[in-house]
Each structure stands twice: as structure tokens, then as C-alpha cells.
Design a protein around this motif. Structure first.
Motif, PDB file in Angstrom:
ATOM      1  N   UNK A  34       0.696  -1.418   0.102  1.00 47.54           N
ATOM      2  CA  UNK A  34      -0.323  -0.010   0.289  1.00 47.54           C
ATOM      3  C   UNK A  34       0.646   0.932  -0.090  1.00 47.54           C
ATOM      4  N   UNK A  35       0.487   2.322  -0.471  1.00 47.25           N
ATOM      5  CA  UNK A  35       0.769   3.707  -0.629  1.00 47.25           C
ATOM      6  C   UNK A  35       1.365   4.075   1.410  1.00 47.25           C
ATOM      7  N   UNK A  36       0.927   3.843   1.963  1.00 47.25           N
ATOM      8  CA  UNK A  36       1.724   4.255   3.364  1.00 47.25           C
ATOM      9  C   UNK A  36       2.788   3.193   3.968  1.00 47.25           C
ATOM     10  N   UNK A  37       2.743   2.048   3.522  1.00 46.42           N
ATOM     11  CA  UNK A  37       3.535   1.202   3.867  1.00 46.42           C
ATOM     12  C   UNK A  37       5.248   1.067   2.842  1.00 46.42           C
ATOM     13  N   UNK A  38       4.443   1.485   1.713  1.00 47.46           N
ATOM     14  CA  UNK A  38       6.068   2.153   0.759  1.00 47.46           C
ATOM     15  C   UNK A  38       6.531   3.561   1.183  1.00 47.46           C
ATOM     16  N   UNK A  39       5.299   4.526   1.520  1.00 50.84           N
ATOM     17  CA  UNK A  39       6.483   5.464   1.914  1.00 50.84           C
ATOM     18  C   UNK A  39       7.005   5.562   3.034  1.00 50.84           C
ATOM     19  N   UNK A  40       6.502   4.677   4.445  1.00 48.30           N
ATOM     20  CA  UNK A  40       7.508   4.280   5.382  1.00 48.30           C
ATOM     21  C   UNK A  40       8.704   3.282   5.130  1.00 48.30           C
ATOM     22  N   UNK A  41       8.521   3.290   4.195  1.00 49.95           N
ATOM     23  CA  UNK A  41      10.363   2.142   3.295  1.00 49.95           C
ATOM     24  C   UNK A  41      10.578   3.048   2.413  1.00 49.95           C
ATOM     25  N   UNK A  42       9.915   3.756   2.428  1.00 51.62           N
ATOM     26  CA  UNK A  42      11.600   4.781   1.250  1.00 51.62           C
ATOM     27  C   UNK A  42      11.896   6.073   2.934  1.00 51.62           C
ATOM     28  N   UNK A  43      10.425   6.609   3.405  1.00 49.55           N
ATOM     29  CA  UNK A  43      11.190   7.388   5.018  1.00 49.55           C
ATOM     30  C   UNK A  43      12.141   6.516   5.179  1.00 49.55           C
ATOM     31  N   UNK A  44      12.445   5.736   5.299  1.00 47.02           N
ATOM     32  CA  UNK A  44      13.324   4.449   6.740  1.00 47.02           C
ATOM     33  C   UNK A  44      14.612   4.358   5.783  1.00 47.02           C
ATOM     34  N   UNK A  45      14.631   5.022   5.211  1.00 45.84           N
ATOM     35  CA  UNK A  45      16.112   5.069   3.638  1.00 45.84           C
ATOM     36  C   UNK A  45      16.562   6.293   3.964  1.00 45.84           C
ATOM     37  N   UNK A  46      15.769   7.591   4.044  1.00 49.18           N
ATOM     38  CA  UNK A  46      16.619   8.591   3.721  1.00 49.18           C
ATOM     39  C   UNK A  46      17.784   8.734   4.895  1.00 49.18           C
ATOM     40  N   UNK A  47      18.614   9.913   4.671  1.00 45.24           N
ATOM     41  CA  UNK A  47      19.702   9.890   6.133  1.00 45.24           C
ATOM     42  C   UNK A  47      18.883  10.852   6.552  1.00 45.24           C
ATOM     43  N   UNK A  48      19.438  10.976   7.696  1.00 44.54           N
ATOM     44  CA  UNK A  48      18.965  11.860   8.765  1.00 44.54           C
ATOM     45  C   UNK A  48      18.934  13.699   7.939  1.00 44.54           C
ATOM     46  N   UNK A  49      17.843  14.380   8.608  1.00 45.65           N
ATOM     47  CA  UNK A  49      18.571  15.968   8.930  1.00 45.65           C
ATOM     48  C   UNK A  49      19.443  16.245   8.903  1.00 45.65           C
ATOM     49  N   UNK A  50      20.395  16.986   8.228  1.00 45.54           N
ATOM     50  CA  UNK A  50      21.709  18.316   8.664  1.00 45.54           C
ATOM     51  C   UNK A  50      20.849  19.082  10.232  1.00 45.54           C
TER      52      UNK A  50
END
Length: 162
Positions: free
Chosen positions: A100-116
Motif C-alpha cells: 500500500x502507499x503508506x507501506x511504501x512511504x514508510x519504507x522510503x522514509x526509513x532509507x532517507x538520511x537524517x536531517x542536518x
């Protein structure tokens, strides 16, 4: 017009994506704000996780300068490359499987680098209602929105000319 009509117009330029289960996801979600700078005007919220402008409101006329138009009728060579890259990553993961869209969004959010460091302060300022910008402009030498360049439209500090 209603938000449903607005979403139809936006979908002509930014077509929705469908996964294997038939779930539909929109790159921009139509909204008509009830307060702030765009009160009562046709707008949309960026729905692409990983985009630096995710969750921000754009006037309908400015959508084609934030994201590359994918439908017919509108062409633009000026758009956010980071939005485009994160959109393509989302669509590849969403349309390839049954997640689902929320599952994919969560997967992508986990791969993002931490904010500066210090990004939270800039985010808080950027998400403040437009009505509060005029009364309490930052005038310090370390305005996070200006990043030391002191653009007059951002922090109100004027540059001294030699």
C-alpha cells in the motif's frame, strides 16, 4: 469549485499511480485552505515522501514549477530534481508490487538520511502560517532560511552596500 473537482484538474497534469491491488495514489492532494496566504484558492499538498517540500501547500498555478508535469498540455523544464527523483523511487516501489502507499512511504522514509543539524528550526519557520512572517521577522546574523546570505525577502535584514 470543490476539492474533488480540483483533484480531477490536477490529475490531468499529474496523473495518479495505481498498484497491483488497484489502490490509487496521487502525487499532489487537492486542498482549498481555509486560512493563510492561499485562503480559498485552489491548492495542492506535495504527497511525495522524501521530497524536501513534502507536506507543503502549493498554489495550483505553481505545481508545474515544483514537479515535472506528466500529463498533457503543460510543459516545464524548471522543476525540483529532488522531487522528481523521490517520485520515481516511490512509483517504482508502489506500482511494482502489492504494497500500500503508506507501506511504501514508510519504507522510503526509513532509507532517507537524517536531517542536518539545525534543520528542525528552519522547518518550524517554513511551516509557520504566512500571517506570522510579517510581524516577527528574524534579524539575527544566523537566519537559517538565509544560510548567511541574508536575502531581504527571507529575514528582513538589509545588505550594506560599499
Amino acid at each position: 469549485g470543490s476539492e474533488a473537482t480540483l483533484q480531477e484538474r490536477i490529475s490531468l497534469v499529474f496523473p495518479p499511480t495505481t498498484n497491483a491491488r488497484g489502490e490509487v495514489w496521487h502525487e499532489f492532494v487537492a486542498v482549498i485552505p481555509r486560512e493563510g496566504k492561499y485562503c480559498g484558492q485552489p491548492c495542492a499538498v506535495c504527497n511525495v515522501v522524501g521530497c524536501p517540500m513534502h507536506g507543503r501547500i502549493f498554489h495550483q498555478k505553481n505545481l508545474a514549477t515544483h514537479a515535472r508535469p506528466r500529463g498533457g498540455g503543460v510543459r516545464s523544464s524548471v522543476f525540483s530534481r529532488q522531487h522528481d527523483a523521490t517520485y520515481n523511487a516511490f512509483v517504482a516501489a508502489f506500482s511494482a508490487g502489492e504494497a500500500s502507499a503508506p507501506e511504501v512511504q514508510r519504507q522510503i522514509a526509513e532509507t532517507l538520511p537524517p536531517p542536518p543539524p539545525g534543520a528542525e528550526e528552519g522547518e518550524a519557520r517554513a511551516r509557520r502560517p504566512a500571517s506570522s512572517f510579517g510581524s516577527s521577522r528574524r534579524r539575527s546574523g544566523n537566519c537559517p532560511a538565509c544560510r548567511g546570505k541574508h536575502r531581504a525577502h527571507t529575514c528582513g535584514k538589509r545588505l550594506r552596500r560599499p
